[in-house]
Write a protein that holds these residues in place. Structure first.
Motif, PDB file in Angstrom:
ATOM      1  N   ALA A   1       7.931   0.396  -6.333  1.00  0.00           N
ATOM      2  CA  ALA A   1       9.308   0.324  -6.850  1.00  0.00           C
ATOM      3  C   ALA A   1       9.314  -0.214  -8.279  1.00  0.00           C
ATOM      4  N   GLU A   2       8.431  -1.181  -8.548  1.00  0.00           N
ATOM      5  CA  GLU A   2       8.339  -1.706  -9.912  1.00  0.00           C
ATOM      6  C   GLU A   2       7.956  -0.596 -10.884  1.00  0.00           C
ATOM      7  N   ARG A   3       6.960   0.209 -10.498  1.00  0.00           N
ATOM      8  CA  ARG A   3       6.511   1.272 -11.390  1.00  0.00           C
ATOM      9  C   ARG A   3       7.562   2.370 -11.560  1.00  0.00           C
ATOM     10  N   LEU A   4       8.242   2.709 -10.476  1.00  0.00           N
ATOM     11  CA  LEU A   4       9.191   3.820 -10.542  1.00  0.00           C
ATOM     12  C   LEU A   4      10.426   3.460 -11.351  1.00  0.00           C
TER      13      LEU A   4
ATOM     14  N   ALA B   1      12.265   5.378  -2.011  1.00  0.00           N
ATOM     15  CA  ALA B   1      12.379   6.368  -3.089  1.00  0.00           C
ATOM     16  C   ALA B   1      11.027   7.029  -3.309  1.00  0.00           C
ATOM     17  N   ARG B   2      11.028   8.339  -3.402  1.00  0.00           N
ATOM     18  CA  ARG B   2       9.798   9.110  -3.623  1.00  0.00           C
ATOM     19  C   ARG B   2       9.942   9.924  -4.897  1.00  0.00           C
TER      20      ARG B   2
ATOM     21  N   SER C   1       0.801  -1.222   0.000  1.00  0.00           N
ATOM     22  CA  SER C   1       0.000   0.000   0.000  1.00  0.00           C
ATOM     23  C   SER C   1       0.837   1.277   0.000  1.00  0.00           C
ATOM     24  N   LEU C   2       2.130   1.151   0.156  1.00  0.00           N
ATOM     25  CA  LEU C   2       2.981   2.344   0.157  1.00  0.00           C
ATOM     26  C   LEU C   2       3.005   2.992  -1.214  1.00  0.00           C
ATOM     27  N   ASN C   3       2.867   4.302  -1.247  1.00  0.00           N
ATOM     28  CA  ASN C   3       3.017   5.031  -2.503  1.00  0.00           C
ATOM     29  C   ASN C   3       4.483   5.219  -2.869  1.00  0.00           C
ATOM     30  N   GLU C   4       5.348   5.164  -1.866  1.00  0.00           N
ATOM     31  CA  GLU C   4       6.779   5.305  -2.114  1.00  0.00           C
ATOM     32  C   GLU C   4       7.374   3.951  -2.510  1.00  0.00           C
ATOM     33  N   ALA C   5       8.362   4.002  -3.360  1.00  0.00           N
ATOM     34  CA  ALA C   5       9.061   2.781  -3.767  1.00  0.00           C
ATOM     35  C   ALA C   5       9.939   2.293  -2.614  1.00  0.00           C
TER      36      ALA C   5
END
Length: 586
Positions: free
Chosen positions: A274-277, A345-346, A253-257
């Motif tokens: 993290a996958e998306r970033l 990572a944000r 549920s975290l928005n941050e990687a």
């Protein structure tokens, strides 16, 4: 255990099959009586229906042959008519003179004349088999008897129907017997299951599940002991699983990687953010060095620094090739005497985009307000310098001030409307409306402007277009906005065309002009706020109309786009959902 299951199944099957056989034997003997009663009741009901509709057949001029033929087909038997004396009526016309064919009154007719209706089974010459006759008195509207209608069917219909029902009963009993055996096997298996579980657990050794054992006291006691052991094991496993699921839920549920690594920078865990970033698959990335997955030297260096120094490290990194700005925070921790790390990572791109949009918005609003304010200030200076003494000039200056104030008012109103649309606060009264009517109304309202420009307005909308689901005022606003732009940028002696057509689920409306067109590099931005096709040319409007139109169309469930080649004019097209299709889906 298989022997026990088989014995239980055999006992259950025998009990149920014996009971089923008794029921079948009992029903077999009574089916004939039941079917005979059913046939008699059905025959009598059909005869009553014929008696209720049979008054015309007793008129002297009635064509009875045709009626009797039709009634016989409808009743499924032989239909006869008798007069009040119990004698058969002739087939056609009035009664002939002479002695009737038979002076003997049938018993069922005689009973019906006395009781109102009767049913009799007897032999009826010349047929060799018995017949079942039902007779009912036919009465006129005053209740006086007109005669008797009789329906006869062969008595063999009763045994035939009883035989069919017996065979159906045998088939049903056979199916029930098969199902009984299957259910008996299932019941026997279910009853013997606790013993099977006890035997399996005793043979295999590891205790992994709770069991229930019926039957003897010893079996139940043994099951209770095994269940206590299984319960303790399950509680420990549930605790571990709950902690694992809680951690996984938090990570997912975290928005941050988030990426967890060991002391060598090998990835052990990564969440979807993290996958998306960084553009990788978490399952394939586990066990690989971080540098091989994120492919960014600065990110890898920040992780290495945090692990080596054993303290949190933060850095701001620009990812390539999309040049997104990312904040990296590395938090090391010790496990098994070694430093491991969690990298958080944000993505700052959205924040920077928001800040840039806010700056652009302030700049655009300031630019749009600066011109009218400058005009008002210049007018006031002129009035203060002495123009106020000249009433004609003062009146012209006041008109200029009023125009500039109106311009600022329109800007504020458009900003408020756009803000409401973007925030979802706008109210829509969505009802089925006619696109043709809305287009022609908008064209009529802008025809004076088109005449001043020397531009011809042409509406090509079929009159049988299906209705659309839309807010009438909002749709009018969209069409007026597109037509206003088309007329404004069209040269004299050219035409602005509005086309509308129906597609499978939408109505498509296009506004075509023959103006200077839109450059290809500017086409993607024309629906943005404050965008103007030619920023070097001063023109009326703040550049908010197309943005408002886009939001209105999209909130209706439609789409809007533009097609243009520079120097070849432009075509603005939008779609709206058809009302009939939307209702059928609902």
């Amino acid at each position: 255990m298989q022997r026990l299951t088989a014995r239980l199944a055999l006992v259950f099957s025998l009990i149920v099959l014996l009971a089923l056989g008794g029921v079948v034997l009992y029903a077999w003997g009574h089916i004939g009586q039941v079917m005979e009663g059913q046939v008699h009741v059905s025959l009598l009901e059909r005869t009553r229906l014929l008696a209720a509709a049979g008054r015309p057949a007793f008129e002297p001029s009635a064509s009875r042959a045709l009626l009797l033929e039709e009634w016989s087909k409808a009743a499924g038997g032989r239909v006869s008519l008798f007069d009040t004396a119990g004698l058969p009526l002739p087939d056609v016309g009035t009664e002939p003179s002479g002695t009737p064919p038979s002076a003997v009154v049938p018993p069922e007719v005689a009973q019906a004349m006395t009781a109102g209706e009767a049913i009799v089974q007897r032999f009826s010459p010349p047929g060799p088999e018995p017949m079942v006759f039902a007779a009912v008195v036919v009465r006129d509207v005053q209740g006086r008897p007109l005669g008797v209608v009789r329906v006869g069917v062969p008595a063999s219909a009763v045994p035939q129907a009883a035989g069919d029902l017996r065979w159906t009963l045998l088939g049903t009993a056979g199916i029930a017997a098969v199902l009984t055996i299957l259910l008996a096997l299932l019941a026997a298996w279910w009853l013997s299951r606790p013993f099977s579980r006890l035997a399996r657990i005793a043979a295999e050794g590891p205790l992994e599940e709770s069991i229930y054992a019926g039957g003897t006291w010893e079996a139940r006691q043994l099951a209770r002991g095994l269940n206590r052991m299984a319960e303790q094991a399950r509680e420990m496993a549930a605790t571990v699983s709950a902690e694992k699921n809680r951690l996984a839920s938090i990570l997912m549920s975290l928005n941050e990687a988030l990426i967890a690594t060991d002391d060598q920078g090998i990835i052990q865990l990564a969440n979807p953010a993290a996958e998306r970033l960084f553009g990788f698959q978490a399952q394939g990335a586990q066990g690989l060095p971080l540098i091989h997955v994120v492919r960014d030297y600065e990110v890898a260096q920040t992780l290495t620094k945090g692990i080596q120094e054993g303290r949190p490290v933060a850095a701001q990194v620009e990812l390539v090739p999309d040049r997104r700005m990312v904040t990296i925070i590395v938090t090391p921790y010790q496990a098994d005497g070694k430093w491991q790390a969690v990298l958080l990572a944000r993505d700052l791109s959205d924040l920077q985009q928001t800040q840039r949009m806010r700056r652009d918005f302030v700049a655009n609003v300031s630019h749009e307000l600066r011109t009218p304010l400058a005009g008002i200030a210049a007018t006031l200076d002129a009035l203060d310098a002495g123009a106020l003494e000249d009433r004609a000039v003062a009146r012209q200056f006041l008109a200029n001030v009023r125009e500039e104030v109106n311009r600022m008012t329109r800007l504020v109103e458009e900003l408020l409307e756009l803000s409401g649309l973007e925030a979802g606060r706008a109210q829509f009264n969505v009802v089925p409306i006619s696109v043709e009517e809305a287009v022609r109304k908008a064209a009529t309202s802008l025809s004076p402007m088109a005449e001043r420009q020397g531009v011809a307005l042409r509406v090509e909308c079929p009159s049988d277009l299906p209705l659309v689901l839309a807010d009438q005022d909002r749709l009018h606003e969209v069409v007026v906005n597109l037509l206003h732009n088309a007329i404004k940028f069209s040269p004299p002696d050219r035409a602005v065309i509005v086309l509308a057509k129906a597609e499978e689920s939408h109505i498509v409306v296009s506004v075509i002009d023959h103006g200077p067109g839109i450059a290809a590099d500017r086409l993607p931005y024309i629906f943005e706020r404050f965008y103007k096709g030619d920023p070097n040319r001063s023109q009326e409007g703040a550049g908010l109309g197309l943005s408002i139109a886009r939001h209105i169309v999209e909130l209706h469930g439609g789409h809007i786009w533009a097609e243009s080649e520079e120097g070849q004019g432009a075509t603005f097209t939008f779609t709206l959902p058809r009302a009939d299709v939307a209702r059928s889906k609902a």
